[in-house]
Design a protein around this motif. Structure first.
Motif, PDB file in Angstrom:
ATOM      1  N   LEU A 125       0.824  -1.200   0.000  1.00  0.00           N
ATOM      2  CA  LEU A 125       0.000   0.000   0.000  1.00  0.00           C
ATOM      3  C   LEU A 125       0.862   1.256   0.000  1.00  0.00           C
ATOM      4  O   LEU A 125       1.891   1.308   0.683  1.00  0.00           O
ATOM      5  CB  LEU A 125      -0.908   0.028   1.237  1.00  0.00           C
ATOM      6  CG  LEU A 125      -1.943  -1.081   1.367  1.00  0.00           C
ATOM      7  CD1 LEU A 125      -2.679  -0.948   2.699  1.00  0.00           C
ATOM      8  CD2 LEU A 125      -2.927  -1.046   0.222  1.00  0.00           C
ATOM      9  N   ASP A 127       1.294   5.388   0.844  1.00  0.00           N
ATOM     10  CA  ASP A 127       0.883   6.202   1.993  1.00  0.00           C
ATOM     11  C   ASP A 127      -0.514   6.776   1.796  1.00  0.00           C
ATOM     12  O   ASP A 127      -1.300   6.855   2.740  1.00  0.00           O
ATOM     13  CB  ASP A 127       1.888   7.334   2.235  1.00  0.00           C
ATOM     14  CG  ASP A 127       3.224   6.820   2.737  1.00  0.00           C
ATOM     15  OD1 ASP A 127       3.253   5.713   3.313  1.00  0.00           O
ATOM     16  OD2 ASP A 127       4.233   7.532   2.562  1.00  0.00           O
ATOM     17  N   GLN A 129      -2.989   5.431  -0.052  1.00  0.00           N
ATOM     18  CA  GLN A 129      -3.946   4.334   0.116  1.00  0.00           C
ATOM     19  C   GLN A 129      -4.129   3.983   1.588  1.00  0.00           C
ATOM     20  O   GLN A 129      -5.234   3.738   2.047  1.00  0.00           O
ATOM     21  CB  GLN A 129      -3.476   3.099  -0.658  1.00  0.00           C
ATOM     22  CG  GLN A 129      -3.527   3.261  -2.156  1.00  0.00           C
ATOM     23  CD  GLN A 129      -2.841   2.116  -2.878  1.00  0.00           C
ATOM     24  OE1 GLN A 129      -1.810   1.600  -2.422  1.00  0.00           O
ATOM     25  NE2 GLN A 129      -3.413   1.722  -4.012  1.00  0.00           N
ATOM     26  N   ARG A 130      -3.032   3.985   2.324  1.00  0.00           N
ATOM     27  CA  ARG A 130      -3.084   3.685   3.754  1.00  0.00           C
ATOM     28  C   ARG A 130      -3.923   4.720   4.497  1.00  0.00           C
ATOM     29  O   ARG A 130      -4.762   4.377   5.330  1.00  0.00           O
ATOM     30  CB  ARG A 130      -1.661   3.639   4.313  1.00  0.00           C
ATOM     31  CG  ARG A 130      -1.519   2.904   5.605  1.00  0.00           C
ATOM     32  CD  ARG A 130      -0.055   2.728   6.004  1.00  0.00           C
ATOM     33  NE  ARG A 130       0.642   1.816   5.093  1.00  0.00           N
ATOM     34  CZ  ARG A 130       1.602   2.170   4.237  1.00  0.00           C
ATOM     35  NH1 ARG A 130       2.015   3.410   4.176  1.00  0.00           N
ATOM     36  NH2 ARG A 130       2.161   1.276   3.448  1.00  0.00           N
ATOM     37  N   SER A 131      -3.723   5.996   4.185  1.00  0.00           N
ATOM     38  CA  SER A 131      -4.498   7.050   4.861  1.00  0.00           C
ATOM     39  C   SER A 131      -5.972   6.996   4.449  1.00  0.00           C
ATOM     40  O   SER A 131      -6.865   7.233   5.270  1.00  0.00           O
ATOM     41  CB  SER A 131      -3.904   8.428   4.595  1.00  0.00           C
ATOM     42  OG  SER A 131      -3.993   8.756   3.230  1.00  0.00           O
ATOM     43  N   HIS A 134      -7.474   4.176   6.449  1.00  0.00           N
ATOM     44  CA  HIS A 134      -7.709   4.629   7.828  1.00  0.00           C
ATOM     45  C   HIS A 134      -8.961   5.506   7.902  1.00  0.00           C
ATOM     46  O   HIS A 134      -9.757   5.376   8.840  1.00  0.00           O
ATOM     47  CB  HIS A 134      -6.501   5.395   8.363  1.00  0.00           C
ATOM     48  CG  HIS A 134      -5.452   4.529   8.985  1.00  0.00           C
ATOM     49  ND1 HIS A 134      -5.627   3.882  10.180  1.00  0.00           N
ATOM     50  CD2 HIS A 134      -4.203   4.207   8.568  1.00  0.00           C
ATOM     51  CE1 HIS A 134      -4.536   3.202  10.477  1.00  0.00           C
ATOM     52  NE2 HIS A 134      -3.657   3.367   9.503  1.00  0.00           N
ATOM     53  N   LEU A 147      -2.935  -1.263  11.377  1.00  0.00           N
ATOM     54  CA  LEU A 147      -2.939  -2.106  10.179  1.00  0.00           C
ATOM     55  C   LEU A 147      -1.727  -3.033  10.168  1.00  0.00           C
ATOM     56  O   LEU A 147      -0.602  -2.593  10.364  1.00  0.00           O
ATOM     57  CB  LEU A 147      -2.918  -1.245   8.915  1.00  0.00           C
ATOM     58  CG  LEU A 147      -4.117  -0.346   8.665  1.00  0.00           C
ATOM     59  CD1 LEU A 147      -3.901   0.464   7.396  1.00  0.00           C
ATOM     60  CD2 LEU A 147      -5.380  -1.153   8.559  1.00  0.00           C
ATOM     61  N   GLU A 149      -0.005  -5.240   7.539  1.00  0.00           N
ATOM     62  CA  GLU A 149      -0.051  -5.387   6.086  1.00  0.00           C
ATOM     63  C   GLU A 149       0.740  -6.597   5.608  1.00  0.00           C
ATOM     64  O   GLU A 149       1.817  -6.881   6.115  1.00  0.00           O
ATOM     65  CB  GLU A 149       0.506  -4.131   5.422  1.00  0.00           C
ATOM     66  CG  GLU A 149      -0.278  -2.883   5.757  1.00  0.00           C
ATOM     67  CD  GLU A 149       0.321  -1.640   5.136  1.00  0.00           C
ATOM     68  OE1 GLU A 149       0.977  -1.749   4.078  1.00  0.00           O
ATOM     69  OE2 GLU A 149       0.135  -0.566   5.720  1.00  0.00           O
TER      70      GLU A 149
END
Length: 187
Positions: A125, A127, A129-131, A134, A147, A149
Motif C-alpha cells: 500500500l 501512503d 492508500q493507507r491514509s 484509515h 494495520l 499489512e
C-alpha cells in the motif's frame, strides 16, 4: 479489573500476557515493552533458525535460556522482556514463546482500545492508500486501528481486510471467482 478472555487471549497466553502487561504498566515501560515484543515476534518469524530452536522439543532450556538472554542483551532488549523470556525458558515453555509474545501484543492492543486489522493486498500500500483506508475505517467506527499489512500477488488487485471475525474481500481474484460462479448458474 478487565476480563482477559474479553481481549481474545485465553489460557496460558492470557496469564503470561496479563502478568507482563501489569509489570510493564507498573514500571512505566509499557510502550517500550510493546515495541520490543513486536521485535521479538518479527525475529522469531523472520529467522527459521530461531523458530526451529524454540520449537525443538529436544532443546536443552538450561543452555538455551542464558544464550538467548545474552543475544537479547546484545540487541539492546530491556531487562523486563529478557526476564519474561527467561521465565518462559525456565518454565520449559520455549516452544510456546511465539504464541505468548503474540498473546501479549493482542492483550496490550485490546487494553489500549486498538483494533488490529489485517490487510492483504496484491501490492504494498502507498501512503495515500493507507491514509484513505484509515479514513474509511474511521467512518465505519474503527477510529483506533493498527494495520498489519501483507502482500499476496495472487490477489491480482484489490485487497482483503480482516477485522476480528469480519472479512471484507474486494480482491480481483474473488470478484473473478464470483463472476465465474454466476455465469455457471446462468448456463
Amino acid at each position: 479489573m478487565v476480563d482477559i478472555t474479553d481481549k481474545g487471549v485465553n489460557g496460558l497466553a492470557a496469564r503470561y500476557a496479563a502478568a507482563l502487561y501489569a509489570l510493564a504498566a507498573e514500571r512505566g515501560t509499557l510502550d517500550e515493552t510493546v515495541e520490543q515484543m513486536e521485535a521479538l515476534v518479527r525475529l522469531i518469524k523472520d529467522s527459521p533458525a530461531v523458530a526451529g530452536l524454540l520449537s525443538n522439543p529436544l532443546t536443552d532450556t538450561s543452555k538455551v535460556g542464558p544464550a538467548l538472554d545474552q543475544a537479547l542483551t546484545s540487541q539492546g532488549v530491556a531487562e523486563l522482556v529478557r526476564h519474561f523470556v527467561g521465565v518462559v525458558a525456565a518454565n520449559r515453555r520455549l516452544p510456546s514463546l511465539p504464541m505468548l509474545a503474540e498473546g501479549f501484543l493482542s492483550y496490550a492492543a485490546a487494553k489500549r482500545g486498538v483494533v488490529v486489522a489485517s490487510v492483504v493486498s496484491a501490492h504494498s500500500l502507498s501512503d495515500v492508500q493507507r491514509s484513505q483506508l484509515h479514513a474509511r475505517l474511521a467512518e465505519s467506527g474503527y477510529s483506533n486501528v493498527k494495520l498489519v499489512e501483507k502482500v499476496d500477488p495472487s490477489l491480482l488487485g484489490g485487497l482483503k481486510l480482516q477485522i476480528g471475525d469480519k472479512l471484507y474481500d474486494t480482491s480481483l481474484t474473488s470478484r473473478l471467482n464470483r463472476l465465474n460462479y454466476s455465469l455457471k448458474g446462468a448456463a
